[in-house]
Design a protein around this motif. Structure first.
Motif, PDB file in Angstrom:
ATOM      1  N   UNK A  54      18.376  36.500   9.726  1.00 28.26           N
ATOM      2  CA  UNK A  54      19.516  35.588   9.905  1.00 28.26           C
ATOM      3  C   UNK A  54      20.577  35.838   8.836  1.00 28.26           C
ATOM      4  N   UNK A  55      20.141  36.017   7.585  1.00 25.38           N
ATOM      5  CA  UNK A  55      21.083  36.291   6.493  1.00 25.38           C
ATOM      6  C   UNK A  55      21.816  37.607   6.718  1.00 25.38           C
ATOM      7  N   UNK A  56      21.091  38.621   7.185  1.00 22.09           N
ATOM      8  CA  UNK A  56      21.727  39.912   7.470  1.00 22.09           C
ATOM      9  C   UNK A  56      22.779  39.772   8.566  1.00 22.09           C
ATOM     10  N   UNK A  57      22.444  39.032   9.620  1.00 23.45           N
ATOM     11  CA  UNK A  57      23.388  38.837  10.724  1.00 23.45           C
ATOM     12  C   UNK A  57      24.649  38.122  10.236  1.00 23.45           C
ATOM     13  N   UNK A  58      24.465  37.098   9.422  1.00 21.11           N
ATOM     14  CA  UNK A  58      25.621  36.356   8.899  1.00 21.11           C
ATOM     15  C   UNK A  58      26.501  37.241   8.038  1.00 21.11           C
ATOM     16  N   UNK A  59      25.896  38.136   7.282  1.00 20.10           N
ATOM     17  CA  UNK A  59      26.676  39.048   6.452  1.00 20.10           C
ATOM     18  C   UNK A  59      27.572  39.939   7.324  1.00 20.10           C
ATOM     19  N   UNK A  60      27.013  40.420   8.425  1.00 23.80           N
ATOM     20  CA  UNK A  60      27.801  41.266   9.333  1.00 23.80           C
ATOM     21  C   UNK A  60      29.004  40.509   9.890  1.00 23.80           C
ATOM     22  N   UNK A  61      28.844  39.222  10.092  1.00 23.72           N
ATOM     23  CA  UNK A  61      29.916  38.422  10.675  1.00 23.72           C
ATOM     24  C   UNK A  61      30.936  37.963   9.640  1.00 23.72           C
ATOM     25  N   UNK A  62      30.504  37.825   8.406  1.00 22.04           N
ATOM     26  CA  UNK A  62      31.382  37.293   7.368  1.00 22.04           C
ATOM     27  C   UNK A  62      32.081  38.369   6.558  1.00 22.04           C
ATOM     28  N   UNK A  63      31.535  39.577   6.556  1.00 23.19           N
ATOM     29  CA  UNK A  63      32.107  40.665   5.763  1.00 23.19           C
ATOM     30  C   UNK A  63      32.543  41.812   6.667  1.00 23.19           C
ATOM     31  N   UNK A  64      33.634  42.433   6.307  1.00 26.55           N
ATOM     32  CA  UNK A  64      34.117  43.589   7.065  1.00 26.55           C
ATOM     33  C   UNK A  64      33.686  44.863   6.344  1.00 26.55           C
ATOM     34  N   UNK A  65      32.893  45.692   7.020  1.00 21.77           N
ATOM     35  CA  UNK A  65      32.467  46.952   6.438  1.00 21.77           C
ATOM     36  C   UNK A  65      32.249  47.966   7.563  1.00 21.77           C
ATOM     37  N   UNK A  66      32.279  49.260   7.262  1.00 22.42           N
ATOM     38  CA  UNK A  66      32.156  50.275   8.310  1.00 22.42           C
ATOM     39  C   UNK A  66      30.872  50.106   9.119  1.00 22.42           C
ATOM     40  N   UNK A  67      31.009  50.163  10.422  1.00 20.06           N
ATOM     41  CA  UNK A  67      29.893  50.100  11.374  1.00 20.06           C
ATOM     42  C   UNK A  67      29.127  48.782  11.313  1.00 20.06           C
ATOM     43  N   UNK A  68      29.809  47.724  10.934  1.00 21.99           N
ATOM     44  CA  UNK A  68      29.137  46.417  10.910  1.00 21.99           C
ATOM     45  C   UNK A  68      28.679  46.014  12.305  1.00 21.99           C
ATOM     46  N   UNK A  69      29.437  46.425  13.328  1.00 20.02           N
ATOM     47  CA  UNK A  69      29.044  46.116  14.700  1.00 20.02           C
ATOM     48  C   UNK A  69      27.740  46.782  15.096  1.00 20.02           C
ATOM     49  N   UNK A  70      27.556  48.045  14.687  1.00 20.86           N
ATOM     50  CA  UNK A  70      26.309  48.753  14.996  1.00 20.86           C
ATOM     51  C   UNK A  70      25.133  48.159  14.227  1.00 20.86           C
ATOM     52  N   UNK A  71      25.386  47.737  12.980  1.00 21.36           N
ATOM     53  CA  UNK A  71      24.342  47.098  12.183  1.00 21.36           C
ATOM     54  C   UNK A  71      23.908  45.795  12.848  1.00 21.36           C
ATOM     55  N   UNK A  72      24.899  45.004  13.272  1.00 22.46           N
ATOM     56  CA  UNK A  72      24.581  43.748  13.956  1.00 22.46           C
ATOM     57  C   UNK A  72      23.823  44.014  15.252  1.00 22.46           C
ATOM     58  N   UNK A  73      24.168  45.087  15.943  1.00 27.89           N
ATOM     59  CA  UNK A  73      23.472  45.446  17.180  1.00 27.89           C
ATOM     60  C   UNK A  73      21.978  45.653  16.927  1.00 27.89           C
ATOM     61  N   UNK A  74      21.636  46.356  15.862  1.00 23.19           N
ATOM     62  CA  UNK A  74      20.223  46.579  15.531  1.00 23.19           C
ATOM     63  C   UNK A  74      19.533  45.273  15.151  1.00 23.19           C
ATOM     64  N   UNK A  75      20.244  44.415  14.422  1.00 18.32           N
ATOM     65  CA  UNK A  75      19.661  43.131  14.018  1.00 18.32           C
ATOM     66  C   UNK A  75      19.378  42.268  15.246  1.00 18.32           C
ATOM     67  N   UNK A  76      20.325  42.210  16.173  1.00 15.26           N
ATOM     68  CA  UNK A  76      20.144  41.409  17.391  1.00 15.26           C
ATOM     69  C   UNK A  76      18.988  41.953  18.211  1.00 15.26           C
ATOM     70  N   UNK A  77      18.856  43.266  18.299  1.00 14.81           N
ATOM     71  CA  UNK A  77      17.725  43.835  19.038  1.00 14.81           C
ATOM     72  C   UNK A  77      16.393  43.516  18.364  1.00 14.81           C
ATOM     73  N   UNK A  78      16.379  43.451  17.041  1.00 18.50           N
ATOM     74  CA  UNK A  78      15.150  43.048  16.341  1.00 18.50           C
ATOM     75  C   UNK A  78      14.837  41.581  16.641  1.00 18.50           C
ATOM     76  N   UNK A  79      15.864  40.756  16.729  1.00 15.11           N
ATOM     77  CA  UNK A  79      15.654  39.359  17.112  1.00 15.11           C
ATOM     78  C   UNK A  79      15.049  39.295  18.509  1.00 15.11           C
ATOM     79  N   UNK A  80      15.505  40.162  19.413  1.00 15.98           N
ATOM     80  CA  UNK A  80      14.913  40.236  20.748  1.00 15.98           C
ATOM     81  C   UNK A  80      13.433  40.527  20.704  1.00 15.98           C
ATOM     82  N   UNK A  81      13.025  41.419  19.813  1.00 21.07           N
ATOM     83  CA  UNK A  81      11.595  41.703  19.652  1.00 21.07           C
ATOM     84  C   UNK A  81      10.847  40.470  19.167  1.00 21.07           C
ATOM     85  N   UNK A  82      11.474  39.712  18.259  1.00 22.84           N
ATOM     86  CA  UNK A  82      10.828  38.504  17.740  1.00 22.84           C
ATOM     87  C   UNK A  82      10.669  37.450  18.832  1.00 22.84           C
ATOM     88  N   UNK A  83      11.502  37.538  19.866  1.00 22.47           N
ATOM     89  CA  UNK A  83      11.377  36.628  20.999  1.00 22.47           C
ATOM     90  C   UNK A  83      10.411  37.176  22.048  1.00 22.47           C
TER      91      UNK A  83
END
Length: 396
Positions: A54-83
């Motif tokens: 959750x903290x990693x996802x929030x960082x992607x949304x609150x900070x602008x950095x290269x490829x933050x969208x791809x990083x968030x994509x991997x985090x969301x897919x990991x959340x899918x595994x947790x579900x």
């Protein structure tokens, strides 16, 4: 020592790192399709706590950095595994030869094409996403055409909702914010019943709202799960009474979750090393080595202030069912004041549960697992029969 080995051995080593820094020390730090960076980063995410994800996802949304969208994509897919979805990660960049989804989440009740957006400032081409759904069915990846789940970074999704409602794909698409998806993951991490897990996932599928029974059922089941959690060995004081029966007192003694998690991580690291496998977290108690389908349920007990049965655990039927679904399964018991853990094979547990006391509540129950110490050895006490099982052969 590799990043993953260090993360498993000393998870606190990365407490001060944000997710951008984590990506930078994975591989060569460049997140590309099929790269070592991508593989290492996804493996790192697989062993993180839900709170950390959750903290990693929030960082992607609150900070602008290269490829933050791809990083968030991997985090969301990991959340899918947790579900408890079977997740096929998508590509970071488009390809004419491959389907361009961000993720494909598979479930017996219906698959989801997942699209991840850090913002809803730009319109989504729903025709393109719907075409992804058609292609995965046509190409035989799933049996039926998936629904579409759009995961967005902002809670305010009014413009995107209006776009979906005005499109021909309205009945195929669901929207969810990253924060709400994280909350769902946190709820799922604490539950035991497989039927409840199915209900949690079902709310991500499009369904008609005229009748709200399923939503009410989910609220009711959540209440029962919260009540059941209170009987976990982490919280309840158990005392011995006449005839070997166990009885709950009115005394509640909580062990800090971070202390329990640290003990659990140490035991699981050592357990899976003996099986030569990396593992991922399914819930707080359930773990899986995906390559071999070796499964473990890990439960921790403090040492209670008494001589008789100083360690106590609740063992839930859903845990037994989870272990039975693996190529091999083990109940890993830990004691807060002892270095060793005990790995009890599921085939042995199947023959023992009927010899254990159990507590029944409404439409569910759990077994009591109590440990004794005699002559320096630890025994599992089978309360109904009075038999004692020496756990020395199962120690690690």
């Amino acid at each position: 020592m590799s990043l993953i080995d260090l993360a498993e051995t000393s998870p606190n080593s990365f407490d001060g790192y944000n997710v951008q820094q984590i990506v930078a020390i994975c591989g060569d730090g460049t997140l590309l399709d099929g790269s070592d960076t991508s593989k290492q980063f996804r493996s790192f995410l697989a062993i993180q706590t839900p709170e950390r994800l959750r903290a990693f996802a929030n960082y992607c949304l609150e900070q602008s950095f290269p490829k933050s969208g791809q990083v968030l994509q991997d985090i969301v897919n990991e959340i899918g595994k947790r579900l408890s979805y079977g997740v096929v990660p998508g590509r970071y960049s488009g390809s004419t030869k491959e389907i361009g989804f961000d993720g494909l989440w598979k479930d017996p009740d219906g698959a989801l094409i997942v699209e991840v957006k850090t913002t809803d400032a730009y319109r989504i081409n729903l025709d393109t996403v719907a075409n992804y759904a058609r292609r995965v069915q046509v190409e035989g990846i799933v049996a039926t055409e998936p629904s579409i789940l759009i995961v967005v970074g902002r809670q305010d999704t009014g413009d995107l909702e209006a776009q979906v409602r005005g499109s021909k794909h309205a009945w195929q698409v669901r929207l969810v914010s990253v924060e709400s998806l994280c909350r769902l993951m946190l709820v799922k991490d604490e539950i035991t019943e497989a039927t409840f897990i199915q209900k949690v996932r079902k709310i991500l599928l499009p369904f008609e709202y005229t009748r709200v029974d399923e939503i009410i059922d989910l609220v009711f089941e959540t209440q029962k799960e919260v009540e059941e959690k209170l009987v976990d060995a982490d919280a309840v004081e158990i005392v011995a009474v006449e005839n070997g029966e166990d009885k709950q007192t009115g005394v509640w003694v909580f062990t800090p979750s971070e202390v329990l998690d640290a003990k659990r991580k140490d035991l699981l690291k050592r357990f899976f090393i003996t099986h030569g496998e990396a593992y991922s977290r399914i819930t707080r108690a359930q773990y899986l080595a995906e390559s071999t389908n070796v499964r473990a349920v890990c439960s921790i007990s403090k040492r209670y202030d008494r001589d008789y049965q100083p360690y106590w655990y609740a063992f839930h039927p859903a845990w037994l069912e989870f272990l039975e679904g693996g190529s091999s399964g083990f109940l890993v018991l830990g004691c807060m004041d002892r270095d060793e853990g005990y790995a009890l094979p599921v085939k042995m547990l199947q023959g023992l549960v009927e010899k254990l006391n159990r507590t029944e509540k409404s439409d569910r129950f759990y077994w009591h697992i109590a440990l004794l110490i005699e002559d320096g050895k630890v025994f599992l006490n089978m309360s109904k029969t009075g038999e004692k099982l020496d756990l020395t052969p199962f120690a690690f």
